[in-house]
Design a protein around this motif. Structure first.
Motif, PDB file in Angstrom:
ATOM      1  N   SER A   1      46.062  38.949  42.182  1.00 40.40           N
ATOM      2  CA  SER A   1      46.205  38.949  40.717  1.00 40.40           C
ATOM      3  C   SER A   1      44.846  39.046  40.033  1.00 40.40           C
ATOM      4  N   LEU A   2      44.050  39.975  40.485  1.00 39.26           N
ATOM      5  CA  LEU A   2      42.691  40.105  39.970  1.00 39.26           C
ATOM      6  C   LEU A   2      42.685  40.494  38.497  1.00 39.26           C
ATOM      7  N   LYS A   3      41.683  39.965  37.806  1.00 34.40           N
ATOM      8  CA  LYS A   3      41.512  40.201  36.374  1.00 34.40           C
ATOM      9  C   LYS A   3      40.159  40.856  36.127  1.00 34.40           C
ATOM     10  N   PRO A   4      40.002  41.572  35.023  1.00 33.67           N
ATOM     11  CA  PRO A   4      38.694  42.168  34.723  1.00 33.67           C
ATOM     12  C   PRO A   4      37.564  41.134  34.716  1.00 33.67           C
ATOM     13  N   GLU A   5      37.857  39.928  34.310  1.00 35.47           N
ATOM     14  CA  GLU A   5      36.809  38.900  34.283  1.00 35.47           C
ATOM     15  C   GLU A   5      36.398  38.413  35.670  1.00 35.47           C
ATOM     16  N   ASP A   6      37.088  38.864  36.699  1.00 30.81           N
ATOM     17  CA  ASP A   6      36.664  38.565  38.073  1.00 30.81           C
ATOM     18  C   ASP A   6      35.581  39.525  38.544  1.00 30.81           C
ATOM     19  N   THR A   7      35.273  40.524  37.749  1.00 29.09           N
ATOM     20  CA  THR A   7      34.233  41.485  38.111  1.00 29.09           C
ATOM     21  C   THR A   7      32.891  40.790  38.256  1.00 29.09           C
ATOM     22  N   ALA A   8      32.270  40.958  39.411  1.00 31.08           N
ATOM     23  CA  ALA A   8      31.000  40.282  39.711  1.00 31.08           C
ATOM     24  C   ALA A   8      30.527  40.718  41.091  1.00 31.08           C
ATOM     25  N   VAL A   9      29.308  40.334  41.408  1.00 30.99           N
ATOM     26  CA  VAL A   9      28.839  40.416  42.782  1.00 30.99           C
ATOM     27  C   VAL A   9      29.204  39.096  43.454  1.00 30.99           C
ATOM     28  N   TYR A  10      29.878  39.186  44.576  1.00 30.66           N
ATOM     29  CA  TYR A  10      30.339  38.007  45.298  1.00 30.66           C
ATOM     30  C   TYR A  10      29.424  37.757  46.489  1.00 30.66           C
ATOM     31  N   TYR A  11      28.987  36.513  46.615  1.00 28.71           N
ATOM     32  CA  TYR A  11      28.055  36.124  47.664  1.00 28.71           C
ATOM     33  C   TYR A  11      28.691  35.092  48.589  1.00 28.71           C
ATOM     34  N   CYS A  12      28.486  35.305  49.843  1.00 30.34           N
ATOM     35  CA  CYS A  12      28.891  34.339  50.860  1.00 30.34           C
ATOM     36  C   CYS A  12      27.764  33.315  51.032  1.00 30.34           C
TER      37      CYS A  12
END
Length: 119
Positions: free
Chosen positions: A84-95
């Motif tokens: 259920s991804l949203k536009p506000e989830d847009t980002a660089v994701y880091y482990c």
């Protein structure tokens, strides 16, 4: 040293799903807590989810009930299932992992993977 390699980012439409993976490699280490963070343009890096060695999880309020973190210790890996991804989830994701190595605990970061959610 512990190296982290992330994969699984990409472009997806709102409402879609992505699964991020992060694999740790190196020598003579033991993984403790593992987690995912994200950083959107112009914003500070923020916690998304963490999982302890015992499997306890913690989520940011913004992703609860949509994202699921899991780990597979046999593969030194951590995953983030994002639904259920949203536009506000847009980002660089880091482990991020905390690992015991050389008689102490250290934090390690991946290089980041871009997640873009279109509206």
């Amino acid at each position: 040293q512990v190296q982290l390699v992330e994969s699984g980012g990409g472009l997806v439409q709102a409402g879609g799903s992505l699964r991020l993976s992060c694999a740790a490699s190196g020598s003579d280490f033991r993984l403790n807590a593992m987690g995912w963070y994200r950083q959107a343009p112009g914003k500070q890096r923020e916690l998304v989810a963490t999982i302890t060695r015992g499997g306890s999880t913690n989520y940011a309020d913004a992703v609860k009930d949509r994202f699921t973190i899991s780990r597979e210790d046999a593969k030194n890996a951590v995953y983030l299932q994002m639904n259920s991804l949203k536009p506000e989830d847009t980002a660089v994701y880091y482990c991020n992992v905390n690992a015991y190595r050389s008689f102490r605990n250290n934090d390690y970061w991946g290089q980041g993977t871009q997640v873009t959610v279109s509206s």
